[in-house]
Design an enzyme around this catalytic site. Structure first.
Site, PDB file in Angstrom:
ATOM      1  CG  HIS A 142      -2.032  -0.953   1.193  1.00  0.00           C
ATOM      2  ND1 HIS A 142      -2.860  -1.127   0.110  1.00  0.00           N
ATOM      3  CD2 HIS A 142      -2.455  -1.844   2.134  1.00  0.00           C
ATOM      4  CE1 HIS A 142      -3.741  -2.079   0.374  1.00  0.00           C
ATOM      5  NE2 HIS A 142      -3.512  -2.534   1.581  1.00  0.00           N
ATOM      6  CG  ASP A 179      -3.160  -8.114   0.783  1.00  0.00           C
ATOM      7  OD1 ASP A 179      -4.225  -7.468   0.871  1.00  0.00           O
ATOM      8  OD2 ASP A 179      -2.406  -8.279   1.747  1.00  0.00           O
ATOM      9  CG  HIS A 181      -6.933  -5.110   1.862  1.00  0.00           C
ATOM     10  ND1 HIS A 181      -6.311  -5.860   2.837  1.00  0.00           N
ATOM     11  CD2 HIS A 181      -8.205  -4.908   2.279  1.00  0.00           C
ATOM     12  CE1 HIS A 181      -7.171  -6.101   3.819  1.00  0.00           C
ATOM     13  NE2 HIS A 181      -8.323  -5.540   3.499  1.00  0.00           N
ATOM     14  CG  ASP A 267      -5.385  -9.837   3.331  1.00  0.00           C
ATOM     15  OD1 ASP A 267      -5.088 -10.436   2.282  1.00  0.00           O
ATOM     16  OD2 ASP A 267      -4.990  -8.694   3.589  1.00  0.00           O
TER      17      ASP A 267
END
Length: 369
Positions: A142, A179, A181, A267
């Site tokens: 991120h 991931d 996200h 996740d």
């Protein structure tokens, strides 16, 4: 297979600062923290502990690495950001972006996390290892060049790639981010370049809320070399494998990278507290197997996985262990205690039909197929 596993105890010592109860206990005891962010050391530590208990560490090249140097970091992050990060870290810690708190020494731990990824990639590219896993913490995908967010303080994968380019180890890289996200930081860093293919499979608008759309394909010379695969909540094992088989693998085959790097978050598992997907440990095992097969066809098996998210302390270790079993071919196993339960929690026929149609539409949009 010669499989490397890169880790360092100090990476478990990254703590949440303003988001946690911390005590000034000195430099030789892991900081105490309570009530902090979901990103905590236990998921990573318990993965490492499970590997010790199962015995799989006997079949891996277990090692640490030197921290990424200032020059390494500066190839990705502006000097102004790095100086502010270092000064804040030296002064006791703080927070520079969004959900990125750190304590004193946070800069050094983040540089070490990036150094693990850098060394893993370097050894795979030079042929010392066939493949490798970097248990990097804090995570990185991120983090934009000048703005950390989402628990990520430095972009570990981008730093590793730029170091490999500087060392003339490779010229074409593919990053597959599974991931849950969106990998907005990695996307932003390479958005206008064609020497790095970035592919992100993620839950649509989970985090960040305003990035990760399928229409975001890159700009300038990078047009077409960024691919986003946003999925609705509730996707599980079969849909993730569909995405790998019908979109990711064809894109990799067309691009033909020198190495494949996976931003490996756990996740998307059914037990993650901040996502709503239904993947199992076997999902990660099979996705890893597919990446290994594709790497064998394209780049002599050169494959590196770098740890990102995953917040179930009980289940991340089994997902990670399944990946390590697949990477190394080790006979030391850690059977998934939730396998039977998860097989019954997968989407039903109507949801699967919808998800298959969605993957078909995404394949048409992204591949023209």
């Amino acid at each position: 297979m010669t499989t490397g596993f890169f880790w360092d105890e100090k990476c478990f010592w990254h703590a949440g600062g303003a988001y946690a109860l911390t005590l000034p206990i000195g430099d030789y005891v892991q900081p105490l923290a309570a009530g902090g962010l979901p990103e905590n050391p236990e998921t990573k530590r318990r993965l490492k502990n499970l590997m010790e208990v199962s015995g799989i560490v006997q079949d891996l090249e277990m090692q640490s690495a030197k921290p990424a140097t200032w020059s390494d970091l500066a190839r990705v992050h502006p000097e102004s950001f790095l100086k502010k990060f270092k000064e804040t870290s030296d002064a006791g810690g703080g927070e520079l972006g969004l959900r990125t708190p750190f304590l004193k020494g946070g800069f050094e731990i983040a540089a070490l996390s990036a150094g693990l990824a850098k060394e893993a990639l370097a050894q795979v590219l030079e042929g010392t290892l066939d493949n490798a896993y970097s248990l990097s913490r804090p995570p990185g995908h991120h983090c934009l060049p000048d703005w950390p967010n989402g628990f990520c303080l430095l972009n570990n994968i981008a730093i590793a790639i730029e170091a490999a380019i500087a060392a003339n180890q490779a010229t074409r890289f593919a990053v597959v981010d599974w991931d849950v996200h969106h990998g907005n930081g990695t996307e932003a860093i390479f958005y206008d370049r064609d020497d790095v293919l970035t592919i992100s499979i993620h839950q649509e608008h989970n985090y960040p809320l305003d990035t990760g759309d399928a229409c975001d394909r890159g700009t300038g010379t990078g047009t077409g070399y960024n691919m986003n695969i946003p999925l609705p909540a509730g996707c599980g094992h079969e849909t993730y494998l569909d995405v790998i088989d019908r979109i990711v693998t064809p894109a990799l085959m067309e691009y033909a990278p020198d190495v494949i790097i996976v931003a490996c978050g756990f996740d998307a598992s059914a037990y993650d507290p901040i996502a709503q997907m239904l993947c199992s440990a076997d999902t990660y095992r099979q996705m890893t197997a597919r990446m290994m097969d594709t790497a064998a066809k394209l780049c002599d098996g050169k494959l590196v996985l770098v740890h990102e998210g995953g917040y179930s302390e009980a289940y991340v270790p089994f997902c990670g262990h399944a990946v390590m079993e697949q990477l190394s071919g080790s006979p030391h196993t850690a059977p998934d205690p939730m396998a039977d339960t998860l097989s019954q929690r997968q989407p039903g026929p109507r949801a699967r039909a919808f998800q298959q149609d969605l993957v078909t539409d995404l394949a048409k949009d992204l591949l023209g197929a």
